[in-house]
Design a protein around this motif. Structure first.
Motif, mmCIF file in Angstrom:
data_model
loop_
_atom_site.group_PDB
_atom_site.id
_atom_site.type_symbol
_atom_site.label_atom_id
_atom_site.label_comp_id
_atom_site.label_asym_id
_atom_site.label_seq_id
_atom_site.Cartn_x
_atom_site.Cartn_y
_atom_site.Cartn_z
ATOM 1 N N UNK A 419 0.956 -1.151 0.013
ATOM 2 C CA UNK A 419 0.084 -0.023 -0.076
ATOM 3 C C UNK A 419 0.934 1.452 0.014
ATOM 4 N N UNK A 420 0.130 2.091 -0.597
ATOM 5 C CA UNK A 420 0.875 3.651 -0.732
ATOM 6 C C UNK A 420 1.220 4.075 0.914
ATOM 7 N N UNK A 437 -2.857 -4.117 -6.218
ATOM 8 C CA UNK A 437 -3.671 -4.779 -7.402
ATOM 9 C C UNK A 437 -4.937 -3.469 -7.893
ATOM 10 N N UNK A 438 -4.586 -2.328 -7.236
ATOM 11 C CA UNK A 438 -5.707 -1.373 -7.763
ATOM 12 C C UNK A 438 -5.808 -0.257 -6.578
ATOM 13 N N UNK A 439 -6.860 0.211 -6.496
ATOM 14 C CA UNK A 439 -7.480 1.322 -5.724
ATOM 15 C C UNK A 439 -8.094 0.690 -4.382
ATOM 16 N N UNK A 440 -7.641 0.681 -3.170
ATOM 17 C CA UNK A 440 -8.522 0.310 -2.025
ATOM 18 C C UNK A 440 -9.165 1.315 -1.422
ATOM 19 N N UNK A 441 -10.745 1.121 -1.188
ATOM 20 C CA UNK A 441 -11.544 2.048 -0.516
ATOM 21 C C UNK A 441 -11.896 1.470 0.800
ATOM 22 N N UNK A 442 -11.770 2.214 1.943
ATOM 23 C CA UNK A 442 -12.014 1.804 3.237
ATOM 24 C C UNK A 442 -12.961 2.601 3.930
ATOM 25 N N UNK A 443 -13.976 2.096 4.442
ATOM 26 C CA UNK A 443 -15.080 2.778 5.336
ATOM 27 C C UNK A 443 -14.510 3.217 6.571
ATOM 28 N N UNK A 590 -19.364 -5.221 4.984
ATOM 29 C CA UNK A 590 -17.802 -4.984 4.414
ATOM 30 C C UNK A 590 -17.293 -3.635 4.865
ATOM 31 N N UNK A 591 -16.027 -3.779 5.084
ATOM 32 C CA UNK A 591 -15.162 -2.726 5.474
ATOM 33 C C UNK A 591 -14.576 -2.135 4.308
ATOM 34 N N UNK A 592 -13.910 -2.712 3.370
ATOM 35 C CA UNK A 592 -13.349 -2.312 2.164
ATOM 36 C C UNK A 592 -13.529 -2.968 0.958
ATOM 37 N N UNK A 593 -13.217 -2.426 -0.195
ATOM 38 C CA UNK A 593 -13.394 -3.094 -1.386
ATOM 39 C C UNK A 593 -12.251 -2.545 -2.489
ATOM 40 N N UNK A 594 -11.748 -3.125 -3.276
ATOM 41 C CA UNK A 594 -10.562 -2.983 -4.192
ATOM 42 C C UNK A 594 -11.190 -2.749 -5.360
ATOM 43 N N UNK A 595 -10.933 -1.437 -6.303
ATOM 44 C CA UNK A 595 -11.077 -1.186 -7.595
ATOM 45 C C UNK A 595 -10.069 -1.499 -8.329
ATOM 46 N N UNK A 596 -9.744 -2.584 -9.023
ATOM 47 C CA UNK A 596 -8.981 -3.397 -9.614
ATOM 48 C C UNK A 596 -8.245 -2.277 -10.820
ATOM 49 N N UNK A 597 -6.960 -2.550 -10.947
ATOM 50 C CA UNK A 597 -6.266 -1.691 -12.007
ATOM 51 C C UNK A 597 -6.861 -2.010 -13.367
ATOM 52 N N UNK A 598 -7.192 -3.205 -13.620
ATOM 53 C CA UNK A 598 -7.780 -3.475 -15.007
ATOM 54 C C UNK A 598 -9.108 -2.753 -15.160
ATOM 55 N N UNK A 600 -10.015 0.085 -13.616
ATOM 56 C CA UNK A 600 -9.762 1.389 -14.046
ATOM 57 C C UNK A 600 -9.328 1.744 -15.326
ATOM 58 N N UNK A 601 -8.468 0.802 -15.974
ATOM 59 C CA UNK A 601 -7.907 1.114 -17.377
ATOM 60 C C UNK A 601 -9.158 0.765 -18.268
ATOM 61 N N UNK A 602 -10.024 -0.164 -17.919
ATOM 62 C CA UNK A 602 -11.274 -0.455 -18.992
ATOM 63 C C UNK A 602 -12.110 0.946 -18.826
ATOM 64 N N UNK A 603 -12.297 1.442 -17.775
ATOM 65 C CA UNK A 603 -13.319 2.533 -17.602
ATOM 66 C C UNK A 603 -12.750 3.668 -18.472
ATOM 67 N N UNK A 604 -11.364 3.758 -18.286
ATOM 68 C CA UNK A 604 -10.967 5.150 -19.041
ATOM 69 C C UNK A 604 -10.564 4.907 -20.501
#
Length: 607
Positions: A419-420, A437-443, A590-598, A600-604
């Motif tokens: 993690x960063x 693996x991507x962007x982690x979002x934590x509540x 659930x506490x967290x979820x991960x927006x995977x890199x693939x 993100x690239x697909x959306x952009x």
């Protein structure tokens, strides 16, 4: 082939019937107190030992019974309430089946002392397991005195599956409340192990509600009153701000009998749909009076399920009555009588002469376009000393900071290499950090609940928590039913770090709180924890630890919307991933979820 069907002995038949009527000690108290009310008693005293396991005693000053009636009352289907089948549709008493005393005597040891007002001497009767062991004349006051001992002594399986004393006492208090709320004309007392829980004097219905649930509820009730040809409806509903998420005080009564009616409950809650938050419920105490022939109470052995002939019509009447009560409350303007210390605003009196208009003084010679002499700042003497030493500095030497020893803060090394070290907070609710693996979002709230929950569970199971003394002890007043629950969970609260003093009468003093709960209302926290224990029970110690730790963690966790620094977010993430279960909160969310890199690239990606 030989016949195999046989009639069961009376002792076996009574035990089978007792399984439906007498489920726990609270059932015994319900049946005996209802019989006392039917007998016209003005004073009813209930005494229990060990939550009814050891003994239950109900003393009343009602009509009493003769020698023959006392003996016959313990027979199956022996009753003074009805004579024929048509009487079932014209009931004006609480009991009518004639099964209660026979069922109690079948599973306990019972002693009865009773006397009528016209008799000079009373009757003593003793039964064990449904069989009469003694009967003799006895001197006793007018009324009846039932002593029930060793409940389920001959049914070990039923006695084994009784809950803890705290849970059984809570059930007794609940059954007791349902009877006393509908009989304000009778004086009731309830004692547990020699200590008084309730002492309720005669009074109005509203006064009885206040005596049972505390003075605070008196400010939260709105009166409801409707008279129609179909039914008469009276009672009280709560104001929207009185809504609670747990343990709301909700009672329906019909013709002096407590009932459960989900259909009517929905009618009341529908009125408050847009007035209270989702998941919250308002208290209500609603009394129906309908013709006896329009209802059927002979549905369930506990007599809490009742069928109405005009159910839909009464539903509409109930909805309209509650809407009217809430509407009147909203139309009344708020009047604030707390004027102490406020400025006295005089009332305008047209007969008095108005004071002179205030005048404004100004300089008529002032000209903003006219140049004014400039003030020349004086230069301090010996100004050269301010710059001494600057010539001796080397070009590569770092300049001193504003504060001595100031250094640029460096983020600590993270135990999670993926993690960063720099995080971003989105709308004060979510912590966003980059991982492999991507962007982690934590509540952030759920994450902190998980961290605190693990800490409080560890304190409950391993070692006591640290206490923080309060400067001024806070007083907490609880209804008797909640005070019983608080007493049962007091050892767990002390292990968490609470220090409470019982002042008597449902009053408690909070002398210390667990360390780390500074700024949290002790009164609100204790009320929330008692409601949790009251609603979900305290039968199993581990279950109780889970609920107390979860309730405490929810109250102490950082709220949604609180702005966090990068260091605070770093600490939360590190502590979260040190937990045994970092993915889910204690309640399963659930506490967290991960927006995977693939993704993100697909959306952009371009079209």
């Amino acid at each position: 082939m030989s016949d195999i069907i046989q009639l069961l002995p009376d002792s076996v038949a009574n035990q089978i019937a007792a399984g439906e009527v007498i489920q726990r000690p609270a059932s015994v108290i319900k049946e005996l107190v209802e019989n006392a009310v039917d007998a016209g008693a003005t004073v009813v005293n209930v005494l229990v030992v060990d939550a009814g396991r050891t003994s239950i005693q109900v003393i009343d000053n009602g009509k009493g019974m003769s020698e023959t009636d006392a003996r016959l009352s313990f027979e199956r289907h022996a009753t003074s309430k009805i004579r024929k089948a048509d009487d079932l549709f014209a009931l004006h008493t609480m009991g009518f089946r004639g099964e209660a005393l026979a069922s109690i005597a079948a599973v306990a040891q019972v002693e009865l002392r009773t006397r009528m007002a016209d008799d000079e001497i009373g009757t003593y009767l003793s039964l064990s397991g449904g069989k009469v062991t003694a009967q003799e004349p006895a001197a006793c006051p007018v009324g009846s005195n039932f002593m029930v001992e060793n409940l389920f002594f001959n049914v070990p399986a039923r006695r084994k599956f009784l809950k803890s004393n705290a849970t059984e006492l809570t059930n007794i208090v609940t059954a007791f409340e349902r009877i006393v709320l509908v009989n304000p004309q009778t004086t009731f007392t309830l004692h547990s192990n020699g200590s008084e829980i309730y002492h309720l004097q005669t009074g109005s219905t509203r006064q009885r509600i206040v005596d049972v649930f505390g003075k605070k509820i008196n400010q939260e009730l709105l009166p409801v009153e409707v008279n129609t040809t179909i039914c008469t409806l009276s009672g009280f509903v709560g104001k929207p701000e009185a809504a609670r998420k747990k343990n709301p005080h909700q009672f329906f009564f019909v013709n002096g009998r407590y009932m459960k009616h989900p259909y009517f409950h929905k009618a009341v809650q529908q009125v408050y749909e847009r007035l209270v938050p989702a998941g919250f419920q308002v208290p209500y105490f609603i009394y129906f009076s309908v013709p006896a022939e329009d209802i059927d109470v002979n549905i369930h052995p506990t007599k809490t399920e009742i069928k109405f002939e005009n159910e839909q019509t009464i539903w509409q009447i109930l909805t309209a009555a509650v809407k009217d009560a809430v509407g009147k409350f909203n139309d009344v303007p708020a009047i604030d009588f707390d004027t102490q210390g406020r400025p006295d605003i005089p009332v305008f009196d047209p007969s008095r002469r108005v004071a002179d208009v205030p005048r404004v003084d100004y300089d008529p010679q002032y000209n903003p376009f006219k140049a004014t002499p400039r003030q020349v700042s004086s230069v301090p003497k010996h100004w050269e000393k301010l710059y001494e030493g600057l010539d001796n500095l080397k070009p590569d030497e770092p300049q001193p900071g504003i504060f001595d020893g100031q250094q640029e803060s460096q983020p600590e090394a993270s135990p999670i290499s993926e993690k960063s070290p720099v995080h971003y907070q989105y709308k004060g609710c979510y912590i966003m950090t980059a991982v492999k693996s991507g962007l982690m979002i934590i509540d952030q709230h759920r994450a902190h609940v998980r961290i605190l929950y693990d800490m409080y569970r560890k304190q409950l199971t391993q070692h006591p928590g640290r206490s923080q003394k309060v400067l001024f002890p806070e007083a907490v007043q609880l209804p008797s039913s909640d005070a019983v629950v608080l007493q049962s969970v007091m050892p767990d609260l002390e292990r968490l770090g609470f220090e409470l003093s019982d002042l008597g009468g449902g009053h408690f003093a909070v002398n210390a709180l667990p360390a780390g709960l500074e700024g949290i209302s002790a009164v609100r926290l204790l009320n929330d924890m008692v409601d949790t224990a009251h609603t979900e029970g305290a039968a199993i110690e581990d279950d109780m630890h889970h609920r107390l730790a979860l309730c405490l963690a929810r109250n102490a966790a950082i709220p949604q919307g609180q702005v966090l620094s990068n260091e605070e977010m770093e600490n939360i993430i590190n502590q979260l991933f040190a937990s045994e279960n970092a993915n889910y909160a204690p309640d399963g969310q659930p506490i967290l979820c991960i927006l995977r890199q693939a993704d993100i690239e697909k959306m952009l990606a371009g079209k």
